[in-house]
Write an enzyme that holds these catalytic residues in place. Structure first.
Site, PDB file in Angstrom:
ATOM      1  N   ARG A   1      44.892  38.463  -9.594  1.00 44.99           N
ATOM      2  CA  ARG A   1      45.003  38.425 -10.357  1.00 44.99           C
ATOM      3  C   ARG A   1      44.622  39.495 -11.486  1.00 44.99           C
ATOM      4  O   ARG A   1      44.970  39.444 -12.125  1.00 44.99           O
ATOM      5  CB  ARG A   1      44.952  37.002 -10.773  1.00 44.99           C
ATOM      6  CG  ARG A   1      46.820  35.981  -9.814  1.00 44.99           C
ATOM      7  CD  ARG A   1      47.065  35.444 -10.710  1.00 44.99           C
ATOM      8  NE  ARG A   1      48.466  35.050 -10.370  1.00 44.99           N
ATOM      9  CZ  ARG A   1      48.101  33.914  -9.045  1.00 44.99           C
ATOM     10  NH1 ARG A   1      47.299  33.758  -8.291  1.00 44.99           N
ATOM     11  NH2 ARG A   1      49.426  33.522  -8.665  1.00 44.99           N
TER      12      ARG A   1
ATOM     13  N   GLN B   1      54.752  29.710  -1.678  1.00 39.09           N
ATOM     14  CA  GLN B   1      53.473  28.924  -2.342  1.00 39.09           C
ATOM     15  C   GLN B   1      53.722  29.186  -3.968  1.00 39.09           C
ATOM     16  O   GLN B   1      53.090  28.754  -4.640  1.00 39.09           O
ATOM     17  CB  GLN B   1      52.170  29.265  -1.710  1.00 39.09           C
ATOM     18  CG  GLN B   1      51.881  30.551  -1.890  1.00 39.09           C
ATOM     19  CD  GLN B   1      50.529  30.744  -1.367  1.00 39.09           C
ATOM     20  OE1 GLN B   1      50.928  30.864   0.129  1.00 39.09           O
ATOM     21  NE2 GLN B   1      49.994  30.925  -1.611  1.00 39.09           N
TER      22      GLN B   1
ATOM     23  N   MET C   1      46.666  37.337   0.938  1.00 39.28           N
ATOM     24  CA  MET C   1      47.656  37.822   0.214  1.00 39.28           C
ATOM     25  C   MET C   1      47.737  39.036  -0.301  1.00 39.28           C
ATOM     26  O   MET C   1      48.350  39.444  -1.067  1.00 39.28           O
ATOM     27  CB  MET C   1      48.625  36.458  -1.037  1.00 39.28           C
ATOM     28  CG  MET C   1      48.637  35.329  -0.044  1.00 39.28           C
ATOM     29  SD  MET C   1      49.266  34.776  -1.490  1.00 39.28           S
ATOM     30  CE  MET C   1      49.206  34.515  -2.777  1.00 39.28           C
TER      31      MET C   1
ATOM     32  N   HIS D   1      37.091  38.804  -1.388  1.00 42.18           N
ATOM     33  CA  HIS D   1      38.198  39.035   0.204  1.00 42.18           C
ATOM     34  C   HIS D   1      36.269  39.540   1.359  1.00 42.18           C
ATOM     35  O   HIS D   1      36.617  39.040   2.473  1.00 42.18           O
ATOM     36  CB  HIS D   1      38.775  39.151  -0.010  1.00 42.18           C
ATOM     37  CG  HIS D   1      40.283  38.683  -0.579  1.00 42.18           C
ATOM     38  ND1 HIS D   1      41.102  40.034  -1.891  1.00 42.18           N
ATOM     39  CD2 HIS D   1      41.189  37.353  -0.492  1.00 42.18           C
ATOM     40  CE1 HIS D   1      42.169  38.961  -2.387  1.00 42.18           C
ATOM     41  NE2 HIS D   1      41.517  37.715  -1.620  1.00 42.18           N
TER      42      HIS D   1
ATOM     43  N   LYS E   1      36.821  28.777  -4.581  1.00 41.96           N
ATOM     44  CA  LYS E   1      37.299  29.253  -5.731  1.00 41.96           C
ATOM     45  C   LYS E   1      38.611  28.315  -5.915  1.00 41.96           C
ATOM     46  O   LYS E   1      38.872  28.253  -6.835  1.00 41.96           O
ATOM     47  CB  LYS E   1      38.155  30.769  -6.377  1.00 41.96           C
ATOM     48  CG  LYS E   1      38.519  31.477  -7.480  1.00 41.96           C
ATOM     49  CD  LYS E   1      38.602  32.562  -8.255  1.00 41.96           C
ATOM     50  CE  LYS E   1      39.872  33.480  -7.739  1.00 41.96           C
ATOM     51  NZ  LYS E   1      41.595  32.962  -7.495  1.00 41.96           N
TER      52      LYS E   1
ATOM     53  N   LEU F   1      43.358  42.780  -1.984  1.00 43.14           N
ATOM     54  CA  LEU F   1      41.722  42.403  -1.882  1.00 43.14           C
ATOM     55  C   LEU F   1      41.174  42.922  -3.257  1.00 43.14           C
ATOM     56  O   LEU F   1      41.175  43.928  -3.002  1.00 43.14           O
ATOM     57  CB  LEU F   1      41.180  43.315  -0.097  1.00 43.14           C
ATOM     58  CG  LEU F   1      42.234  42.588   0.870  1.00 43.14           C
ATOM     59  CD1 LEU F   1      41.856  43.131   2.143  1.00 43.14           C
ATOM     60  CD2 LEU F   1      42.583  40.338   0.953  1.00 43.14           C
ATOM     61  N   HIS F   2      39.778  42.292  -2.525  1.00 39.94           N
ATOM     62  CA  HIS F   2      38.664  42.314  -3.958  1.00 39.94           C
ATOM     63  C   HIS F   2      37.224  42.005  -3.126  1.00 39.94           C
ATOM     64  O   HIS F   2      37.080  41.569  -2.038  1.00 39.94           O
ATOM     65  CB  HIS F   2      38.811  41.926  -5.324  1.00 39.94           C
ATOM     66  CG  HIS F   2      39.225  39.993  -4.654  1.00 39.94           C
ATOM     67  ND1 HIS F   2      37.787  39.377  -4.687  1.00 39.94           N
ATOM     68  CD2 HIS F   2      41.025  39.512  -5.687  1.00 39.94           C
ATOM     69  CE1 HIS F   2      38.371  38.198  -4.408  1.00 39.94           C
ATOM     70  NE2 HIS F   2      40.066  38.250  -4.602  1.00 39.94           N
ATOM     71  N   ALA F   3      36.260  42.371  -3.745  1.00 42.56           N
ATOM     72  CA  ALA F   3      34.693  42.126  -2.933  1.00 42.56           C
ATOM     73  C   ALA F   3      34.729  40.020  -2.793  1.00 42.56           C
ATOM     74  O   ALA F   3      34.002  40.028  -1.849  1.00 42.56           O
ATOM     75  CB  ALA F   3      33.238  42.163  -4.069  1.00 42.56           C
TER      76      ALA F   3
HETATM   77  O1  PAF Z   1      44.771  32.235  -1.120  1.00 43.56           O
HETATM   78  C1  PAF Z   1      45.226  33.031  -0.850  1.00 43.56           C
HETATM   79  O2  PAF Z   1      45.048  33.576  -1.065  1.00 43.56           O
HETATM   80  C2  PAF Z   1      46.386  32.193  -0.464  1.00 43.56           C
HETATM   81  O3  PAF Z   1      46.887  30.365  -0.493  1.00 43.56           O
HETATM   82  C3  PAF Z   1      47.010  31.961   1.674  1.00 43.56           C
HETATM   83  C4  PAF Z   1      45.869  31.315   2.151  1.00 43.56           C
HETATM   84  C5  PAF Z   1      46.213  32.941   1.871  1.00 43.56           C
HETATM   85  C6  PAF Z   1      48.145  31.526   1.907  1.00 43.56           C
HETATM   86  O4  PAF Z   1      49.111  32.274   1.131  1.00 43.56           O
END
Ligand code: PAF
Length: 278
Positions: free
Chosen positions: A186, A60, A29, A36, A148, A32-34
Site C-alpha cells: 500500500r 478478505q 497478493m 516479501h 507486520k 511485491l517489495h523488499a
Molecule cells: O498478507 C497478505 O498479503 C494476504 O493477507 C495473504 C496472506 C497473502 C492472503 O491473501
C-alpha cells in the site's frame, strides 16, 4: 522460475521437481517489495523448492474500493522474484481458487474481536479461506508470514491448529524503508509527501518503546495516539497494546507475557498498519 496459473500445472510441476512435502510457500497478493523478497529468500534457504503465490483475494476485502485500487504488478513481481531462487510463481484466477463460493465461517473467538478483526469485519474469515485453499493446493511443509500483519499471523496459526494442517508457520521480521516506514504494497499508493509523513508512525512507536519504563500502558496509548494524530496527514484508527498470544488489550506491564503495540493509521485514504514489541 515458472509462472503457473492452474492447480493441475502446479501440482504436476512440484511432482516433476521431486519436491512433494518439501515445499516452502510464500503466499502474497503481489505488488511485491523488499519485505516479501526477504520472506522468499528465507524460504529458499530452508526448503527444497519455493512456491510464491500471487492472488489478490476478494474474500478478505471488506471495502470494494480497497480491492479495486490494490496494486497489480505481475511483470515487476516476476522481475523481483527471478534472482531469489524461487522455483514457481503461482498466479491463479478467482475461479481456480474458488471453483465454488467459499461459504466456510471460521471461529477465531476473541482473536478476531480486536483490532483488524473489529475494524475490518469478515477480513480474517477471508484470509483463512484463501490461506487454507492455497495450502490445499501447494501442500507446503513450511509457510512464511510477515510480522507486520501481526494479527493475521495469530489467525493463520490458529487456523492451522483448528484444521490440523501439517504445515509449519514461520514468522518473519518486519522490513522497513529507510525512513522506518514498515514496508507494504500500500505504500506505493501514497504520494511522496504522504510517504514522508507516514514515517511518523514508526518513529512514534520506536519512541514509545523508550518511554515505556516511565509510563503506564494507558499513558503510552494516549501519547502514541496523540503524537501520530498531531501530524495533519495521519489519522489513527486504533492503537492498542496487547499480549502476544490472545491479542487482548493489557492494562499494565506485568512481566508474564510479551506486549505488542499495534496501530492502524489512515494516511489520506490509505490504511497502514505497524507494530512494535515492547
Ligand atoms: O498478507 C497478505 O498479503 C494476504 O493477507 C495473504 C496472506 C497473502 C492472503 O491473501
Amino acid at each position: 522460475m515458472k509462472l503457473l496459473t492452474t492447480v493441475n500445472d502446479l501440482q504436476f510441476e512440484i511432482q516433476q521437481l521431486g519436491a512433494e512435502s518439501q515445499v516452502g510457500f510464500v503466499p502474497t497478493m503481489g505488488a511485491l517489495h523488499a519485505g516479501h523478497i526477504s520472506l522468499v529468500k528465507q524460504a529458499v534457504k530452508e526448503n527444497r523448492i519455493v512456491v510464491v503465490s500471487i492472488f489478490v483475494n476478494p474474500t478478505q476485502f471488506n471495502d470494494a474500493k480497497d480491492l479495486e485500487r490494490y496494486p497489480r504488478t505481475l511483470e515487476n513481481d516476476m522481475h523481483l522474484l527471478e534472482p531469489t531462487g524461487c522455483a514457481i510463481v503461482f498466479a491463479p484466477n478467482a475461479k481456480e481458487v474458488y471453483p465454488e463460493p467459499d461459504k466456510r465461517k471460521f471461529n477465531f473467538g476473541k482473536l478476531e474481536e480486536v483490532m483488524e478483526g473489529k475494524h475490518r469485519p469478515g477480513h480474517f474469515n477471508g484470509v483463512a479461506q484463501v490461506v487454507s485453499r492455497l495450502f490445499d493446493m501447494v501442500k507446503p511443509a513450511k509457510a512464511y508470514f510477515g510480522l507486520k500483519d501481526f494479527q493475521q499471523l495469530a489467525i493463520v496459526k490458529n487456523m492451522v491448529k483448528q484444521l490440523q494442517l501439517p504445515v509449519e508457520i514461520v514468522p518473519c521480521a518486519i522490513i522497513r524503508e529507510k525512513s522506518g516506514l514498515a514496508m507494504s504494497s500500500r505504500n506505493e499508493l501514497l504520494t511522496e509527501e504522504q510517504r514522508k509523513n507516514a514515517a511518523v508512525i514508526s518513529e512514534t512507536l520506536f519512541k514509545a518503546k523508550e518511554l515505556k519504563a516511565q509510563n503506564s500502558v494507558q499513558e503510552i496509548v494516549d501519547w502514541v495516539t496523540e503524537t501520530i494524530n498531531k501530524n495533519p496527514f495521519l489519522d489513527v484508527e486504533y492503537f492498542e497494546i496487547v499480549d502476544d498470544e490472545q491479542l487482548q488489550p493489557v492494562k499494565n506491564w506485568e512481566k508474564d507475557s510479551t506486549k505488542v503495540g499495534c496501530v492502524a493509521v489512515f494516511c489520506g485514504e490509505i490504511r497502514l498498519i505497524d507494530n512494535i514489541v515492547f
